[in-house]
Design a protein around this motif. Sequence first.
Motif, PDB file in Angstrom:
ATOM      1  N   GLN A 325      11.014 -16.325 -24.767  1.00 52.91           N
ATOM      2  CA  GLN A 325      12.089 -16.428 -23.778  1.00 52.91           C
ATOM      3  C   GLN A 325      12.078 -15.139 -22.958  1.00 52.91           C
ATOM      4  O   GLN A 325      12.045 -14.041 -23.517  1.00 52.91           O
ATOM      5  CB  GLN A 325      13.444 -16.617 -24.463  1.00 52.91           C
ATOM      6  CG  GLN A 325      14.576 -16.836 -23.453  1.00 52.91           C
ATOM      7  CD  GLN A 325      15.923 -16.972 -24.131  1.00 52.91           C
ATOM      8  OE1 GLN A 325      16.350 -16.080 -24.867  1.00 52.91           O
ATOM      9  NE2 GLN A 325      16.591 -18.092 -23.884  1.00 52.91           N
ATOM     10  N   GLN A 326      12.095 -15.277 -21.660  1.00 52.17           N
ATOM     11  CA  GLN A 326      12.000 -14.089 -20.816  1.00 52.17           C
ATOM     12  C   GLN A 326      12.704 -14.314 -19.489  1.00 52.17           C
ATOM     13  O   GLN A 326      12.894 -15.452 -19.044  1.00 52.17           O
ATOM     14  CB  GLN A 326      10.543 -13.715 -20.565  1.00 52.17           C
ATOM     15  CG  GLN A 326       9.694 -14.833 -19.968  1.00 52.17           C
ATOM     16  CD  GLN A 326       8.235 -14.413 -19.782  1.00 52.17           C
ATOM     17  OE1 GLN A 326       7.947 -13.372 -19.188  1.00 52.17           O
ATOM     18  NE2 GLN A 326       7.309 -15.225 -20.298  1.00 52.17           N
ATOM     19  N   THR A 327      13.094 -13.208 -18.880  1.00 51.34           N
ATOM     20  CA  THR A 327      13.767 -13.249 -17.581  1.00 51.34           C
ATOM     21  C   THR A 327      12.814 -12.683 -16.532  1.00 51.34           C
ATOM     22  O   THR A 327      12.320 -11.558 -16.675  1.00 51.34           O
ATOM     23  CB  THR A 327      15.061 -12.438 -17.592  1.00 51.34           C
ATOM     24  OG1 THR A 327      15.958 -12.994 -18.568  1.00 51.34           O
ATOM     25  CG2 THR A 327      15.744 -12.482 -16.220  1.00 51.34           C
ATOM     26  N   LEU A 328      12.571 -13.484 -15.495  1.00 50.48           N
ATOM     27  CA  LEU A 328      11.718 -13.047 -14.394  1.00 50.48           C
ATOM     28  C   LEU A 328      12.587 -12.564 -13.252  1.00 50.48           C
ATOM     29  O   LEU A 328      13.425 -13.307 -12.741  1.00 50.48           O
ATOM     30  CB  LEU A 328      10.826 -14.204 -13.920  1.00 50.48           C
ATOM     31  CG  LEU A 328       9.936 -14.870 -14.973  1.00 50.48           C
ATOM     32  CD1 LEU A 328       9.162 -16.031 -14.340  1.00 50.48           C
ATOM     33  CD2 LEU A 328       8.975 -13.866 -15.598  1.00 50.48           C
ATOM     34  N   VAL A 329      12.390 -11.330 -12.847  1.00 48.54           N
ATOM     35  CA  VAL A 329      13.132 -10.771 -11.708  1.00 48.54           C
ATOM     36  C   VAL A 329      12.251 -10.935 -10.473  1.00 48.54           C
ATOM     37  O   VAL A 329      11.286 -10.193 -10.274  1.00 48.54           O
ATOM     38  CB  VAL A 329      13.485  -9.293 -11.950  1.00 48.54           C
ATOM     39  CG1 VAL A 329      14.267  -8.750 -10.750  1.00 48.54           C
ATOM     40  CG2 VAL A 329      14.285  -9.132 -13.233  1.00 48.54           C
ATOM     41  N   LEU A 330      12.604 -11.931  -9.653  1.00 42.26           N
ATOM     42  CA  LEU A 330      11.775 -12.244  -8.488  1.00 42.26           C
ATOM     43  C   LEU A 330      12.117 -11.370  -7.281  1.00 42.26           C
ATOM     44  O   LEU A 330      11.263 -11.146  -6.420  1.00 42.26           O
ATOM     45  CB  LEU A 330      11.935 -13.725  -8.122  1.00 42.26           C
ATOM     46  CG  LEU A 330      11.669 -14.728  -9.250  1.00 42.26           C
ATOM     47  CD1 LEU A 330      11.834 -16.146  -8.739  1.00 42.26           C
ATOM     48  CD2 LEU A 330      10.291 -14.524  -9.847  1.00 42.26           C
ATOM     49  N   SER A 331      13.341 -10.947  -7.200  1.00 41.72           N
ATOM     50  CA  SER A 331      13.789 -10.089  -6.098  1.00 41.72           C
ATOM     51  C   SER A 331      15.103  -9.450  -6.523  1.00 41.72           C
ATOM     52  O   SER A 331      15.605  -9.682  -7.633  1.00 41.72           O
ATOM     53  CB  SER A 331      13.993 -10.913  -4.816  1.00 41.72           C
ATOM     54  OG  SER A 331      15.095 -11.801  -4.971  1.00 41.72           O
ATOM     55  N   ALA A 332      15.674  -8.688  -5.636  1.00 39.12           N
ATOM     56  CA  ALA A 332      16.945  -8.023  -5.952  1.00 39.12           C
ATOM     57  C   ALA A 332      18.062  -9.027  -6.190  1.00 39.12           C
ATOM     58  O   ALA A 332      19.049  -8.714  -6.869  1.00 39.12           O
ATOM     59  CB  ALA A 332      17.319  -7.075  -4.813  1.00 39.12           C
ATOM     60  N   THR A 333      17.913 -10.224  -5.679  1.00 40.85           N
ATOM     61  CA  THR A 333      18.992 -11.211  -5.800  1.00 40.85           C
ATOM     62  C   THR A 333      18.577 -12.473  -6.561  1.00 40.85           C
ATOM     63  O   THR A 333      19.385 -13.378  -6.729  1.00 40.85           O
ATOM     64  CB  THR A 333      19.468 -11.635  -4.398  1.00 40.85           C
ATOM     65  OG1 THR A 333      18.362 -12.185  -3.675  1.00 40.85           O
ATOM     66  CG2 THR A 333      20.044 -10.444  -3.639  1.00 40.85           C
ATOM     67  N   GLU A 334      17.333 -12.545  -7.029  1.00 45.34           N
ATOM     68  CA  GLU A 334      16.835 -13.801  -7.620  1.00 45.34           C
ATOM     69  C   GLU A 334      16.200 -13.517  -8.972  1.00 45.34           C
ATOM     70  O   GLU A 334      15.257 -12.727  -9.081  1.00 45.34           O
ATOM     71  CB  GLU A 334      15.799 -14.438  -6.706  1.00 45.34           C
ATOM     72  CG  GLU A 334      15.363 -15.820  -7.128  1.00 45.34           C
ATOM     73  CD  GLU A 334      16.324 -16.896  -6.660  1.00 45.34           C
ATOM     74  OE1 GLU A 334      16.522 -17.879  -7.387  1.00 45.34           O
ATOM     75  OE2 GLU A 334      16.850 -16.745  -5.542  1.00 45.34           O
ATOM     76  N   THR A 335      16.739 -14.151 -10.021  1.00 50.34           N
ATOM     77  CA  THR A 335      16.132 -14.078 -11.339  1.00 50.34           C
ATOM     78  C   THR A 335      15.984 -15.491 -11.902  1.00 50.34           C
ATOM     79  O   THR A 335      16.724 -16.400 -11.530  1.00 50.34           O
ATOM     80  CB  THR A 335      16.979 -13.240 -12.320  1.00 50.34           C
ATOM     81  OG1 THR A 335      18.266 -13.847 -12.440  1.00 50.34           O
ATOM     82  CG2 THR A 335      17.120 -11.800 -11.843  1.00 50.34           C
ATOM     83  N   VAL A 336      15.026 -15.647 -12.796  1.00 51.45           N
ATOM     84  CA  VAL A 336      14.770 -16.936 -13.435  1.00 51.45           C
ATOM     85  C   VAL A 336      14.586 -16.690 -14.929  1.00 51.45           C
ATOM     86  O   VAL A 336      13.843 -15.791 -15.326  1.00 51.45           O
ATOM     87  CB  VAL A 336      13.512 -17.612 -12.870  1.00 51.45           C
ATOM     88  CG1 VAL A 336      13.118 -18.826 -13.708  1.00 51.45           C
ATOM     89  CG2 VAL A 336      13.735 -18.026 -11.430  1.00 51.45           C
TER      90      VAL A 336
END
Length: 836
Positions: A325-336
Amino acid sequence: MSLPDTQKQQQPANLSITDIRNNSATLSLAATSNLSPLITAGLSQKNAIFPQSSARFDMAQNSKTSPFHKNGSLPASYGASDEPIRSIPTLVLYDDAGLDIYDAITYVEEYYLTNAEMQIFMDLGDEIMDSCVGDGGVLIELGVGSMRKTKYLLDAIVRQGKSVTYYALDLSAQSLSMALSPLASHYPTIQFVGLLGTYDDSLSYIQTNIPRPVNSTRTLLWLGSSIGNYSRAEAAEFLKRVQTIAMDTGDTFLCGIDRRNNAAIVKAAYDDPKGVTRDFILNGLDHVERILGIQDTFKRDLFEYVSIYNDDLGRHEAYYRSLVQQTLVLSATETVVLEKGELINVEYSVKYSAQDVQRLVDGAGFYWPNRWTDASGRYDVHLFQKAPFHLMGISPAKKGVPTLTEFEEIFKVWDTISLTMIPEGGHLEKPISLRHPFIFYVGHLPAFMDIQLSRCLAEPFTTPASFTEIFERGIDPDVEDPSKCHKHSKVPDAWPELTQILEYAERCKQRIRSILTAHEKQPQKTGGALARVLWMSYEHYAMHLETFLYMLVQSPNIQPPKGFLVPVHLSPSNKRTANPKPAPPSHLKAITLPPGTTHISIGHNDSESTDKTVTSVNTHEFGWDNEHPQRQAAIPESILHSKLLFQTRQVTIGEYRAFFIASKENEALRPASWTEDGNFVKTAFGSIEISRCINWPVFVSGTQAGAYSLHASKQDGKHYRVPTEMEITCYRQFLNKDIEGNYAFRSWVPRDVLPETGVIGDGWEWTSTVMEQHAGYEQSKIYPGYSSDFFDGKHCVVLGGSWATAPRLAERLTFRNWYQNVYPFVFAGFRLVCDV
């Protein structure tokens, strides 16, 4: 625009590179500048589908790491059916590093696609280039690689002494120069042009800036099974755009396509033991980080490559699986947030059966004359052509009034047949004594249409009105007693000049174009009576196309249809295909009926008496008088109890020839579709050696089919016979494979039989049912003699359709055709049934 001179230095004189980019917004090839929003959307919105069928294959192939249940279903967190999952655009795989790894993949032993295509070009390059590239021709390759394969085609061109210009497309000027410079130096007689741009850029550029050479061709190449990167619908749409935007009539398209092969073979090709493909896929994660401008987010050691071959859907599927399980930080305002075991789709590689290719070319509007296969039978290079007309892809099963587009296409078919296949001055020829000369039919089709329109609308005939007196109806005499014939138009002492008839035909066509244009603007104003006449005029054209063609193939003066390539295997110079192996055996098979089925529906409800009440002329199913009314008929007891066995395909030329020889070559049994010496088969491309055609269905009369059945019975000690109309109708409806047949000019000749086929395609099917009036029959008032003139006990029903049957006829299950049982000229074959 051309590149600056500084970039042209050190390039061979026969090489130039042109920048054709036009700020295209459509992503093609390795375009990545606009991928960022697509990556973000795909990861956050779950816009891809993971099918349950993929879960089954994943379970079988990845049993140690699969998060799926042992029964092959998805976990509860994924739901009970096909589920949406996250995705990353496939194009992230093709950065510079990815392209280098992909080139390495093409050298991997398990990745058979490259070697298979290369082997085809090495062994058959001369044949391929001879079939589609003339002297002064143009080759245009969509996408440029290492050129390891293409050079074999260039070798063939040089051997054949042809002067050609070779264009290659890519998004990298450096790649173009590196790939093309050595080739230009090695092949000084070939002109090389690099095109810097996308697929979309190239399509408009080709049409505007690369004119078709005089007396030669343009051939587009799309190799490496690149088509597999598109869904089937997307592939057909792309090819349709290529055909529409970039090609002229006669241009060709050479396309490498991988087959639906054994699952283990495909799986190994995309998940090789050395892990080269794995590196290719995981490199995409590095590229994603660069595109999004982030670091340490997509960590390779937290993902694994999942390779699945989905046999149900005929495609290889590539996924990333999150190992934690992991959190992807795509940008300053977008995480998945990814769950452990969650999948992300990155690539599909679609594979094609022969039926898939047929649907592809139908959707794209191509003619498909040739295919070359590698020695292992796993990979094909197909040749498609933009032909003068295409009857598929125009809602062929549509009901109601045919569209103006449909009429225009059927006019093109007629013009191709009647104007390009007869030598100058040959329209007065009469190759079948029982019929009028060719020139009658040139006037008959427009005259019939014009007469029906004038009667319906109470308007004058198109001038000259005298043509209606000689062209309204032709002759169809009794074969055994030609003095007996139904009522027909007066036969003139001398036929009008061909130019006069063609001018008359054009005026008639303009008349119906005006009517159809008005109808399509305001269909509610078209009454049922006019709608029926429009429909009848179209189908009358479609039916007489075949009449004209089976007359033409009897003529020694027939010319090939202009604008259509001759299939390679028919060429006398092609020794490779001169003696094909015998066709697979025709199995005997009983029909399996749905439980409780005892009756079958025959015909449809379409009475001319109700035309005034038809409310929607564009959805009503029109038909000829012998199709009405719809009625229920009891299925024969022999079928209900599986005591009737059907041959699963039609009888072949080879099989009938053996019977003919065993019958001491009785001339009454020689098909009219063969030459008198029995060594050649008559076709739209002229007479073809019978050795090349032994696996085609044989075209015979009904009586000849009956004679074959008696011989087969004596040989096997079984009771064979020609089936009845009811029996073929049951076989057709419950087998339900008609749509795959060879009809609508998909091919201008029959194709080799398959072990099991439906009724539509190659040739009509004879039945033993005599054409007669049925319960509820209503004679047509618009065309009174259409059916009733043939209730004479000598005509038998034929069903299905031939290679030259229009879709509206072939795909309407209620349509019935008929011929005199002894009439030998039609495109009609047969299969047998066996009473158990």
